[in-house]
Design an enzyme around this catalytic site. Sequence first.
Site, PDB file in Angstrom:
ATOM      1  CE  LYS A  64      -6.355 107.099  38.987  1.00 40.38           C
ATOM      2  NZ  LYS A  64      -7.391 106.316  39.573  1.00 40.38           N
ATOM      3  CE1 TYR A  98      -4.894  83.422  65.175  1.00 37.49           C
ATOM      4  CE2 TYR A  98      -4.787  84.798  63.212  1.00 37.49           C
ATOM      5  CZ  TYR A  98      -4.408  84.537  64.518  1.00 37.49           C
ATOM      6  OH  TYR A  98      -3.563  85.392  65.166  1.00 37.49           O
TER       7      TYR A  98
HETATM    8  C1  LIG Z   1     -10.028 109.815  35.333  1.00 34.68           C
HETATM    9  C2  LIG Z   1      -9.071 108.700  35.124  1.00 34.68           C
HETATM   10  N1  LIG Z   1      -8.355 108.651  33.988  1.00 34.68           N
HETATM   11  C3  LIG Z   1      -7.484 107.657  33.748  1.00 34.68           C
HETATM   12  C4  LIG Z   1      -7.288 106.647  34.647  1.00 34.68           C
HETATM   13  C5  LIG Z   1      -6.321 105.554  34.314  1.00 34.68           C
HETATM   14  O1  LIG Z   1      -6.991 104.319  34.211  1.00 34.68           O
HETATM   15  P1  LIG Z   1      -6.194 102.997  33.922  1.00 34.68           P
HETATM   16  O2  LIG Z   1      -5.394 102.695  35.137  1.00 34.68           O
HETATM   17  O3  LIG Z   1      -7.242 101.978  33.666  1.00 34.68           O
HETATM   18  O4  LIG Z   1      -5.337 103.259  32.752  1.00 34.68           O
HETATM   19  C6  LIG Z   1      -8.028 106.655  35.831  1.00 34.68           C
HETATM   20  C7  LIG Z   1      -7.862 105.583  36.795  1.00 34.68           C
HETATM   21  O5  LIG Z   1      -8.746 105.154  37.493  1.00 34.68           O
HETATM   22  C8  LIG Z   1      -8.931 107.712  36.076  1.00 34.68           C
HETATM   23  O6  LIG Z   1      -9.648 107.767  37.212  1.00 34.68           O
END
Ligand SMILES: Cc1ncc(COP(=O)(O)O)c(C=O)c1O
Length: 372
Positions: A39, A267
């Site tokens: 994601k 700045y």
């Molecule tokens: C529902 C869910 N599962 C898994 C993950 C993976 O987490 P990580 O990046 O800590 O492995 C996330 C990431 O936020 C998540 O929202």
Amino acid sequence: MSLIDARTASAEIDWAAHRHNLTEIAALVDPAIVMAVVKADGYGHGLVAAAASARAAGVPWIGVAVAGEALTLRAAGDTGPLMCWLYGPEEDFTALVAAGVDLSISSMGELRRISAAAATLDITARVHLKIDSGLSRNGCPATDWAALCTAAAADPGLEVIGVWTHLAAAEHPDHPSVRAQLVAFERAHAVARSHGLTPIRHVANSAAALILPQARYEMVRVGIAGYGVDPDEDVAAQAGIELRPVMTLRASLIAVKTIPAGQGVSYGHTWAPEQDTTIALVPLGYADGLMRAAGNRSSVTVNGRQVPIVGRVCMDQCVVDLGPGSTDRVGDEAIVFGSGGRPVNEFAADCGTIGYEMVTRIGPRVQRIVRP
Ligand SMILES: Cc1ncc(COP(=O)(O)O)c(C=O)c1O
């Protein structure tokens, strides 16, 4: 589109490192299998490329948050198991079900809408029931769980593939929430089974996958560790695995000059050298993901040494103090984090944040240089 010439500033993405990390993690968690989480544009590394890299590493499952990410992967030709878990109130589930995307269900409302999409298409939707075991974020409250299981089990349009949850403090296995969440999760799983469901279980994020074996169940969902970023201070070391950074953020020094003692820099003149010194301009600013908080607090690596970021970080650029008599030149490289520089978590900690935030916030002007 990237607007900064890659020779000037770039985020180099080393997919061999990603495959290495996922292979190490898969071996560690075996016989549990891995879902690679891609994601947020593959945690800033590239959505489609991250999924392809994970598949090339033999990872069976891919996980994304939102529908657009899942459909982008399908459009790019990914046909394997793919799960999506975060929806808007008006989400049209038809395209997702038609695309064979596994969908999370946290409420009766989601169940009805996904079921309706499956009925419209006259196919079965693959779903994972999510229990809120204590994160108090997404997920079905325990009080509504039995009813959700009843409805899912009775619905011929739904195939329950998984039961799942997400932990609040997996990087601290002794945190009381961890045990409480696992107890709540196992209770929910037992209820699902009592309704005749035989789902796989998945709970663990990177930290849990690495250091909480009792949370691995049949599948772990690994995001950040795949990208070579330790989920917390020494989680990878505790797990005995070597994570290689996938992203390296670097830029050329585009100007080098000497300034006298007392001359304010950037700045607000929040910094001035105590003695004559040589400063350099680095063409990365907060619009590119180099946090404004880094000014007077963090450093970059130039020719193997740490040099401080001095004065305020601007939108497009920042200034580093190379020190008196420096021999660094225009064109030399400043490594913000990654290979040849410091771990992203160190840079992030200087800025009061975490590696997750750094890698997901590299701006669109910065070209990704891909090393397959
Ligand atoms: C529902 C869910 N599962 C898994 C993950 C993976 O987490 P990580 O990046 O800590 O492995 C996330 C990431 O936020 C998540 O929202």
